[in-house]
Write a protein that holds these residues in place. Structure first.
Motif, short mmCIF file in Angstrom:
data_model
loop_
_atom_site.label_atom_id
_atom_site.label_comp_id
_atom_site.label_asym_id
_atom_site.label_seq_id
_atom_site.Cartn_x
_atom_site.Cartn_y
_atom_site.Cartn_z
N LEU A 174 0.86 -1.40 0.09
CA LEU A 174 -0.10 -0.22 0.01
C LEU A 174 0.91 1.37 -0.05
O LEU A 174 0.45 2.23 -0.43
CB LEU A 174 -0.86 0.04 1.38
CG LEU A 174 -2.11 -1.20 1.39
CD1 LEU A 174 -2.88 -1.02 2.47
CD2 LEU A 174 -3.02 -0.74 0.22
N VAL A 175 1.94 1.05 0.70
CA VAL A 175 2.89 2.24 0.49
C VAL A 175 3.08 2.90 -0.62
O VAL A 175 3.19 4.12 -1.05
CB VAL A 175 4.37 2.05 1.27
CG1 VAL A 175 5.43 3.15 1.09
CG2 VAL A 175 4.19 1.68 2.86
N GLU A 180 2.29 7.50 -5.07
CA GLU A 180 1.71 7.82 -6.11
C GLU A 180 0.54 8.93 -5.82
O GLU A 180 -0.06 9.48 -6.82
CB GLU A 180 0.98 6.89 -6.82
CG GLU A 180 1.85 6.08 -7.61
CD GLU A 180 1.16 4.42 -8.00
OE1 GLU A 180 0.08 4.68 -8.07
OE2 GLU A 180 2.00 3.63 -8.34
N GLY A 181 0.55 9.24 -4.59
CA GLY A 181 -0.42 10.41 -4.11
C GLY A 181 -2.01 10.07 -4.03
O GLY A 181 -2.88 10.68 -3.66
N LYS A 182 -2.23 8.51 -3.80
CA LYS A 182 -3.50 7.90 -3.59
C LYS A 182 -3.85 7.93 -2.08
O LYS A 182 -2.79 8.23 -1.35
CB LYS A 182 -3.44 6.46 -4.01
CG LYS A 182 -3.33 6.61 -5.73
CD LYS A 182 -3.74 5.01 -6.19
CE LYS A 182 -3.25 5.11 -7.62
NZ LYS A 182 -3.23 3.63 -8.13
N THR A 183 -5.21 8.10 -1.89
CA THR A 183 -5.56 7.57 -0.57
C THR A 183 -5.94 6.22 -0.21
O THR A 183 -6.54 5.63 -1.21
CB THR A 183 -6.73 8.67 -0.35
OG1 THR A 183 -6.58 9.85 -0.57
CG2 THR A 183 -7.30 8.52 0.91
N ILE A 184 -5.37 5.98 0.80
CA ILE A 184 -5.30 4.39 1.05
C ILE A 184 -6.02 4.14 2.58
O ILE A 184 -6.16 5.35 3.44
CB ILE A 184 -4.07 3.64 1.18
CG1 ILE A 184 -3.20 4.12 2.21
CG2 ILE A 184 -3.44 3.35 -0.13
CD1 ILE A 184 -1.88 3.27 2.73
N GLU A 185 -6.45 3.03 2.70
CA GLU A 185 -7.05 2.79 4.33
C GLU A 185 -6.30 1.78 4.77
O GLU A 185 -6.33 0.85 4.21
CB GLU A 185 -8.48 2.43 3.89
CG GLU A 185 -9.49 2.76 5.44
CD GLU A 185 -10.84 2.36 5.09
OE1 GLU A 185 -11.46 2.91 3.83
OE2 GLU A 185 -11.44 1.84 5.81
N ILE A 186 -5.85 2.22 6.14
CA ILE A 186 -5.21 1.14 6.64
C ILE A 186 -5.89 1.35 8.18
O ILE A 186 -6.00 2.32 8.96
CB ILE A 186 -3.84 1.60 6.89
CG1 ILE A 186 -2.86 1.40 5.75
CG2 ILE A 186 -3.00 0.69 8.15
CD1 ILE A 186 -1.47 1.68 5.70
N LYS A 190 -8.32 6.56 7.07
CA LYS A 190 -7.95 7.04 5.73
C LYS A 190 -6.65 7.72 5.61
O LYS A 190 -6.48 8.82 6.44
CB LYS A 190 -9.16 7.82 5.08
CG LYS A 190 -10.11 6.86 4.41
CD LYS A 190 -11.02 7.55 3.63
CE LYS A 190 -12.08 6.49 3.09
NZ LYS A 190 -13.21 7.33 2.35
N ILE A 191 -5.79 7.62 4.74
CA ILE A 191 -4.44 8.25 4.74
C ILE A 191 -4.40 8.76 3.41
O ILE A 191 -4.30 7.96 2.15
CB ILE A 191 -3.27 7.46 5.18
CG1 ILE A 191 -3.56 7.08 6.81
CG2 ILE A 191 -2.01 8.09 4.85
CD1 ILE A 191 -2.75 5.90 7.12
N ASN A 192 -4.16 10.40 3.36
CA ASN A 192 -3.96 10.82 1.85
C ASN A 192 -2.28 10.82 1.65
O ASN A 192 -1.51 11.52 2.32
CB ASN A 192 -4.52 12.17 2.15
CG ASN A 192 -4.48 12.83 0.60
OD1 ASN A 192 -3.69 12.40 -0.45
ND2 ASN A 192 -5.15 14.10 0.81
N GLY A 193 -2.04 10.15 0.49
CA GLY A 193 -0.59 10.10 0.15
C GLY A 193 -0.08 11.42 -0.15
O GLY A 193 1.24 11.78 -0.14
#
Ligand code: ZN
Ligand code: ZN
Length: 302
Positions: A174-175, A180-186, A190-193
């Motif tokens: 996911l890192v 790439e500046g994507k938002t992921i969920e861990i 929610k974390i905004n790249g």
């Protein structure tokens, strides 16, 4: 945090060494890359004085095969082997480098089959290019085949590792999405790249050793953050300089000015200016302001 590029001036003299200035050699360090540009006689002792381990060398760039730039190679390689050098050493140089380097190995390195060396002769070209940086060469105008080099770290989006640590984000595929500046969920969060990346600007360093002033040098140095340039003679000796295939302080500064570089380092000083490098410096400053003349073992960082 931007990864620094460090350049150590292992030798700032020219054909004849002095007590203060050894023969030419410069080490550029960036991340795990340790690029040695030229290797005059005694360079391995300069490594020791600078407390740098020569086994870290990854690439050797040879500007030309005049003795003051290459006599330190066999001794340095012998020491690297005695210290268990286990990398692949990439050697680059102008036409003739392969045969000459192999003669060195024949003469001095008796266990050369234990060495992993690749030797490449290069011309006007980008001869190394990976995700992080590229290396370019340009032909110079000296009394033998000679080239100048530039090293460019590419502009890149990087992840702020400290912020990553603070947020306790585990190392996972996911890192890569964050980069790439994507938002992921861990763990439901929610974390905004975009908030974790920064842009590392491109940086360029150019090494112009023995040559008469020429258009290729200006082109190669274009927009460099740092130009490291030979300045063997004072401006009063323009004719002698050209006769011997070298430059004056003013000619080196002219390259810096025309190539619009940010800063200039003058090196390869003739022993004649041992006591008066300030004369060379003052002459160059009349043409280009941001200029220094380092002593042996001094470093610059950018
Ligand atoms: Zn030289
Ligand atoms: Zn030379």
């Amino acid at each position: 945090m931007v990864e620094k590029i460090n350049i150590t001036f292992l030798g700032t003299g020219s054909a004849i060494p002095t007590a203060r200035r050894n023969h030419p050699a410069m080490l550029l360090r960036y991340k795990s890359e340790n690029i040695l540009v030229d290797c005059g006689e005694g360079t391995q002792r300069q490594f020791r004085k600078a407390h740098i381990n020569p086994c870290k060398i990854t690439k050797l760039l040879i500007t030309h095969w005049h003795a003051d730039h290459v006599l330190g190679i066999p001794g340095l390689i012998q020491t690297m082997m005695l210290n268990g050098y286990n990398k692949k050493l990439e050697v680059y140089g102008p036409r003739g480098t392969k045969a000459k380097f192999e003669q060195y190995l024949d003469l001095f390195i008796h266990k050369e089959n234990e060495l992993d060396i690749v030797i490449k002769e290069i011309n006007n070209e980008v001869f190394f290019d990976n995700e992080e940086f590229c290396l370019e060469a340009a032909k110079m105008d000296h009394d033998c085949p000679a080239i100048a080099y530039s090293f460019t770290v590419k502009e890149k989006s990087r992840l702020d590792k400290e912020k990553l640590k603070e947020l306790n984000i585990p190392n996972s595929p996911l890192v890569a999405e964050l980069v790439e500046g994507k938002t992921i969920e861990i763990n439901g969060k929610k974390i905004n790249g975009k908030k974790l990346i920064y842009t590392e600007k491109s940086r360029k360093i150019t090494f112009v050793m023995d040559t008469r002033i020429n258009e290729n040098a200006i082109q190669l140095a274009e927009n460099s953050d740092l130009l490291i340039c030979e300045s063997t003679y004072s401006k009063d000796e323009e004719e002698v300089a050209s006769e011997h295939g070298h430059m004056t302080s003013v000619e080196a500064a002219t390259i810096a000015k025309e190539a619009k570089v940010k800063a200039l380092v003058l090196t390869h000083l003739s022993q004649r200016y041992e006591a008066i490098p300030k004369v060379i410096l003052a002459e160059a400053k009349e043409v280009f302001k941001d200029v220094i003349i380092p002593e042996d073992l001094e470093s610059v960082e950018l």
